[in-house]
Scaffold this motif. Structure first.
Motif, PDB file in Angstrom:
ATOM      1  N   PHE A  91      -6.550  58.530  27.860  1.00  0.00           N
ATOM      2  CA  PHE A  91      -6.574  57.595  26.900  1.00  0.00           C
ATOM      3  C   PHE A  91      -7.377  56.189  27.348  1.00  0.00           C
ATOM      4  O   PHE A  91      -7.294  56.009  28.596  1.00  0.00           O
ATOM      5  N   ASP A  92      -7.754  55.570  26.464  1.00  0.00           N
ATOM      6  CA  ASP A  92      -8.515  54.111  26.694  1.00  0.00           C
ATOM      7  C   ASP A  92      -7.370  53.314  27.497  1.00  0.00           C
ATOM      8  O   ASP A  92      -7.563  52.733  28.683  1.00  0.00           O
ATOM      9  N   ALA A  93      -6.208  53.194  26.932  1.00  0.00           N
ATOM     10  CA  ALA A  93      -5.148  52.364  27.587  1.00  0.00           C
ATOM     11  C   ALA A  93      -4.010  53.121  27.610  1.00  0.00           C
ATOM     12  O   ALA A  93      -3.651  53.796  26.505  1.00  0.00           O
ATOM     13  N   VAL A  94      -3.204  52.759  28.770  1.00  0.00           N
ATOM     14  CA  VAL A  94      -1.786  53.554  28.926  1.00  0.00           C
ATOM     15  C   VAL A  94      -0.807  52.373  29.068  1.00  0.00           C
ATOM     16  O   VAL A  94      -0.980  51.438  29.797  1.00  0.00           O
ATOM     17  N   ILE A  95       0.356  52.372  28.331  1.00  0.00           N
ATOM     18  CA  ILE A  95       1.351  51.501  28.589  1.00  0.00           C
ATOM     19  C   ILE A  95       2.491  52.397  29.084  1.00  0.00           C
ATOM     20  O   ILE A  95       2.934  53.446  28.399  1.00  0.00           O
ATOM     21  N   MET A  96       2.940  52.432  30.457  1.00  0.00           N
ATOM     22  CA  MET A  96       3.978  52.895  31.011  1.00  0.00           C
ATOM     23  C   MET A  96       5.107  52.462  30.419  1.00  0.00           C
ATOM     24  O   MET A  96       5.516  51.104  30.746  1.00  0.00           O
ATOM     25  N   TRP A  97       6.198  53.130  29.781  1.00  0.00           N
ATOM     26  CA  TRP A  97       7.343  52.661  29.153  1.00  0.00           C
ATOM     27  C   TRP A  97       8.655  52.565  30.014  1.00  0.00           C
ATOM     28  O   TRP A  97       9.033  53.802  30.588  1.00  0.00           O
ATOM     29  N   ASP A  98       9.169  51.316  30.373  1.00  0.00           N
ATOM     30  CA  ASP A  98      10.382  51.249  31.039  1.00  0.00           C
ATOM     31  C   ASP A  98      10.185  52.232  32.406  1.00  0.00           C
ATOM     32  O   ASP A  98      11.060  53.154  32.714  1.00  0.00           O
TER      33      ASP A  98
ATOM     34  N   ARG B 130      -3.559  58.498  33.413  1.00  0.00           N
ATOM     35  CA  ARG B 130      -3.980  58.880  32.343  1.00  0.00           C
ATOM     36  C   ARG B 130      -4.864  57.834  31.772  1.00  0.00           C
ATOM     37  O   ARG B 130      -5.729  58.139  30.776  1.00  0.00           O
ATOM     38  N   ALA B 131      -4.866  56.562  32.317  1.00  0.00           N
ATOM     39  CA  ALA B 131      -5.660  55.605  31.689  1.00  0.00           C
ATOM     40  C   ALA B 131      -7.128  55.427  32.124  1.00  0.00           C
ATOM     41  O   ALA B 131      -7.345  55.417  33.353  1.00  0.00           O
ATOM     42  N   MET B 132      -7.827  55.293  31.313  1.00  0.00           N
ATOM     43  CA  MET B 132      -9.330  54.966  31.493  1.00  0.00           C
ATOM     44  C   MET B 132      -9.790  53.786  31.845  1.00  0.00           C
ATOM     45  O   MET B 132     -10.365  53.206  32.695  1.00  0.00           O
ATOM     46  N   HIS B 133      -9.196  52.676  30.862  1.00  0.00           N
ATOM     47  CA  HIS B 133      -9.733  51.442  31.324  1.00  0.00           C
ATOM     48  C   HIS B 133      -8.515  50.137  31.244  1.00  0.00           C
ATOM     49  O   HIS B 133      -8.701  49.326  32.009  1.00  0.00           O
ATOM     50  N   GLN B 134      -7.340  50.410  30.867  1.00  0.00           N
ATOM     51  CA  GLN B 134      -6.439  49.399  30.921  1.00  0.00           C
ATOM     52  C   GLN B 134      -5.087  50.208  31.234  1.00  0.00           C
ATOM     53  O   GLN B 134      -4.674  51.301  30.839  1.00  0.00           O
ATOM     54  N   LEU B 135      -4.104  49.769  32.202  1.00  0.00           N
ATOM     55  CA  LEU B 135      -2.876  50.272  32.560  1.00  0.00           C
ATOM     56  C   LEU B 135      -1.934  49.293  32.509  1.00  0.00           C
ATOM     57  O   LEU B 135      -1.953  48.062  33.405  1.00  0.00           O
ATOM     58  N   THR B 136      -0.860  49.372  31.837  1.00  0.00           N
ATOM     59  CA  THR B 136       0.342  48.244  31.655  1.00  0.00           C
ATOM     60  C   THR B 136       1.441  48.926  31.956  1.00  0.00           C
ATOM     61  O   THR B 136       1.827  50.151  31.385  1.00  0.00           O
TER      62      THR B 136
END
Length: 761
Positions: free
Chosen positions: A705-712, A733-739
């Motif tokens: 995915f372009d951006a991934v948010i890892m939840w909790d 999994r993140a290509m450009h942004q990881l939060t």
């Protein structure tokens, strides 16, 4: 650089003109093929059915066969024309992507070779475009400028490469030219990687790397094992490998003889356009769960979610681990062999509620054959004897009262149906009665015949339980840290589950194997190539079973030991186990250490999650550092996620919010759905959709995915050390942004990562 652009554009214009000519010719050919097919369809009206004499029947059959052959020929022509039309349309959109100037050894001529998705010639042996899978095209992927060797069907060829040129073509215009002395220039790869993610995997033929090309073109190994870091292009390379094999063995191999086991159905959907894009039909794609469900329709199989979220106790886990070993596979082989002497479990054959053939009689027959009979032969001979007994019972049953009663109650329609179309001349009423009685009994016994032919007299459920009960006598369980009392307790759990129609993952494969061994099944021998993705999530027992089930197939296995989210520590011994299953002389191991999916900053962060992980090298693509935000409450996480998704959207990047479990995905969805357009992925049978998604981690395997948010990513959610691979899988999994968002406390798995690798949110 003006001159190359102008000359290359002139050449491109010429090729596009020739492709257009071919499209016009193809349309004419399609019209002719349509007309011929219409003539064949009309020809059916001229077929006269003559059934009064044998010669008339023969004449009709010949006429029908002739029409069928003509129809098959016309359909083949139509398929060929349609396939050519698809190829030409793809070439029209993007004719080629590379050029190599090659001078064969001993020749004074340097020939420019243009490489595209398919071959195209404007006259015999005058190729304007070469298929990327052609032997000479391998030079583009493997070598730089200078002396090269490449393999052809006639052996190794020597040549000199004077030029390597790469193109980007858009709307019939050459946008960019790269001249390089590398295999595939970094700039072209960078351009390909900087694009946005889509809901379908894309072909990588323009950017195949040298190590990936080794995977694609390998035709010698019985086992090709690919260890690849997340985002190393291993799955893409393997799909190109399928396309290459179908091209290389054209006429000898069909897509139906190639099977791929994928991690989940969602991933199957994600990759299902790659082969059609390359002009090939898709191979057979399935998950191991689907394969087992098809084989075991009477059982409810443990699902992917249940498997991932199961929390077995330490004793139960030891048993599950043992059931996944090659030792357990050997134990079952020994047990099955012992069934030649005793302990076969059968059920009686009943007719109208009465026992027709008892279990003792069936066992007596089963063991009446000499010791040279193996299990398969013994079962076949037993079936033949049982069918003869049934046959002998027919005449006896014909005298029964229920048959007379059935005959008396026959309607005229039922009677006529029994007589069939041919007129029958009975010499007496008794002869007619016997004919009808025999027909009634034979029809009534048909389910018994079917059951015998399908081995239903073998009580496989009882046999499997008997095997489990015998295991302590067949192997020293103490060697595996298992006490006999704990084993027998595990047997009770399995029995209770089977009574409720459920079978867990640890028992599913052994159950299938035992039945196959008793039947003497020879496996699916027409399958020539078997691909297994995410190999780290398979047990050695499962792999041994697949080798047993596909005995003629060459295996390609690919995975990442850093992502073993199901088998965890078992994955590290995988290579040793494979050396027992496959001849090491015919096995090839390739490691892909370069990862292309993520920016260097995301890759460096993801690497730091692991301890003693497999090697990972980041491709130098710059981007933002991952953001780690430890927030005071769940509501603060929701607010942060809403803003982050909006920021990503402004950059035209789609976001995946990845949770640990489905329950957490549901909770996040309930809190976010009113504030944004978001889709939750609950099952593997859903399709990926454009836009923001929420997905549990076990369904994100293989996706990007372009951006991934890892939840909790809090301590309450991720606290066990064996969850490192899972956390790494999410981050990679993140290509450009990881939060990374955490509620109150950050997981200890992330706490010790160097602060220079991320920014605090």
């Amino acid at each position: 650089m003006t001159e190359p652009y102008e000359s290359e554009q002139r050449r491109l214009d010429h090729v596009l003109e020739k492709i257009q000519d071919a499209k016009v010719a193809n349309e004419l050919e399609r019209g002719h093929a349509d007309q011929k097919k219409a003539e064949v369809d009309a020809g059916w009206q001229d077929v006269r059915y003559k059934s009064s004499t044998y010669s008339g029947l023969f004449e009709t059959a010949m006429s029908v066969r002739q029409q069928q052959q003509m129809l098959e020929q016309r359909e083949a022509e139509m398929n060929s024309v349609d396939h050519q039309a698809e190829v030409l349309e793809r070439l029209r959109e993007r004719p080629y992507f590379a050029r190599i100037d090659v001078q064969d050894a001993g020749s004074s001529v340097t020939e420019p070779i243009y490489i595209g998705l398919a071959s195209f010639s404007d006259k015999p042996d005058h190729f304007l475009i070469y298929d990327w899978r052609a032997p000479i095209s391998s030079i583009y992927y493997d070598d730089g400028v200078g002396e090269v060797d490449y393999e052809t069907p006639d052996g190794t060829q020597h040549a000199t490469v004077h030029l390597k040129r790469q193109f980007q073509i858009e709307n019939d215009k050459i946008v960019t030219i790269f001249d390089t002395d590398e295999a595939v220039g970094d700039q072209m790869l960078l351009d390909a990687l900087s694009g946005e993610s889509t809901t379908k995997m894309q072909s990588i033929v323009t950017t195949i790397q040298r190590e990936q090309n080794k995977i694609i073109r390998n035709t010698s190994a019985d086992l090709l094992f690919v260890q690849g870091a997340a985002g190393s292009g291993k799955t893409s390379a393997v799909l190109q490998r399928v396309a290459y094999l179908l091209y290389r063995y054209r006429g000898q191999l069909t897509s139906g003889q190639v099977v791929m086991f994928s991690p989940n159905q969602l991933f199957n959907d994600y990759i299902d356009q790659v082969l059609p894009e390359l002009g090939e039909q898709n191979m057979v794609q399935m998950t191991y769960y689907q394969y087992a469900s098809r084989r075991l329709p009477r059982f409810e199989i443990e699902t992917l979610q249940e498997r991932f979220e199961a929390q077995p106790g330490p004793k139960e886990k030891q048993i599950i681990d043992f059931k996944g070993t090659l030792d357990y596979f050997d134990v079952m082989q020994a047990y099955a062999k012992s069934l030649n002497q005793s302990d076969i479990q059968v059920r009686p054959i009943k007719f109208h509620g009465e026992e027709l053939i008892s279990t003792d009689r069936i066992k007596e027959i089963y063991y009446s054959f000499n010791e040279n009979y193996n299990l398969g032969n013994r079962l076949f001979a037993t079936k033949e004897r049982l069918l003869k007994i049934l046959q002998s019972q027919v005449r006896k049953e014909m005298q029964s009262d229920w048959v007379d009663e059935r005959i008396e109650n026959l309607s005229k329609e039922e009677y006529d149906s029994m007589m069939g179309d041919e007129e029958k001349d009975f010499k007496s009423d008794q002869e007619e009665h016997n004919y009808v009685a025999k027909k009634i009994v034979t029809d009534e016994m048909a389910p018994l015949v079917k059951g015998i032919n399908r081995n239903r007299f073998i009580n496989i459920n009882r046999q499997f339980v008997h095997f489990l009960e015998q295991v302590p006598q067949l192997v020293d369980l103490a060697k595996y840290g298992i006490e006999e009392a704990d084993w027998q307790e595990g047997v009770k759990r399995t029995v209770n589950g089977m009574k409720e129609g459920r079978l867990n993952l640890a028992d599913m494969t052994p159950f299938m194997l035992l039945f196959d061994l008793i039947k003497g099944a020879h496996g699916e021998r027409d399958i020539r190539f078997l691909f297994i993705d995410e190999i780290q999530d398979y047990t050695p027992f499962q792999l041994a079973f697949l080798k047993h089930s596909f005995p003629k197939a060459r295996f390609t296995m690919l995975g990442d030991l850093n992502q073993a989210i199901f088998t965890k520590e078992n994955a590290t011994s995988l290579q040793d186990d494979l050396s027992h299953l496959f001849d090491p002389e015919k096995s090839e191991y390739i490691e892909l250490t370069d990862t292309y999916r993520s920016t260097q900053q995301i890759t460096d962060y993801a690497k730091a999650i692991l301890i003693d992980g497999a090697t990972i090298n980041a491709f130098e693509r710059e981007g933002s550092k991952p953001t780690v935000a430890v927030l005071p409450s769940e509501q603060a996480m929701v607010d942060y996620a809403i803003q982050q998704v909006a920021d990503n959207h402004a950059l035209h990047e789609t976001t995946a919010i990845i949770t640990k479990t489905l329950a957490e995905a549901e909770r996040a969805y309930a809190q976010l759905r009113d504030a944004m357009d978001v889709t939750i992925i609950r099952t593997e049978n859903q399709r990926l959709v454009p836009g923001t998604i929420i997905v549990p981690a076990y369904l994100a395997k293989g996706l990007e995915f372009d951006a991934v948010i890892m939840w909790d990513a809090s301590e309450a959610v991720y606290h066990e050390d064996d969850e490192r691979q899972l956390v790494y899988t999410i981050a990679s999994r993140a290509m450009h942004q990881l939060t990374i968002l955490a509620n109150q406390t950050l997981s200890p798995l992330l706490r010790d990562i160097d602060q220079d690798l991320y920014i605090e949110g």
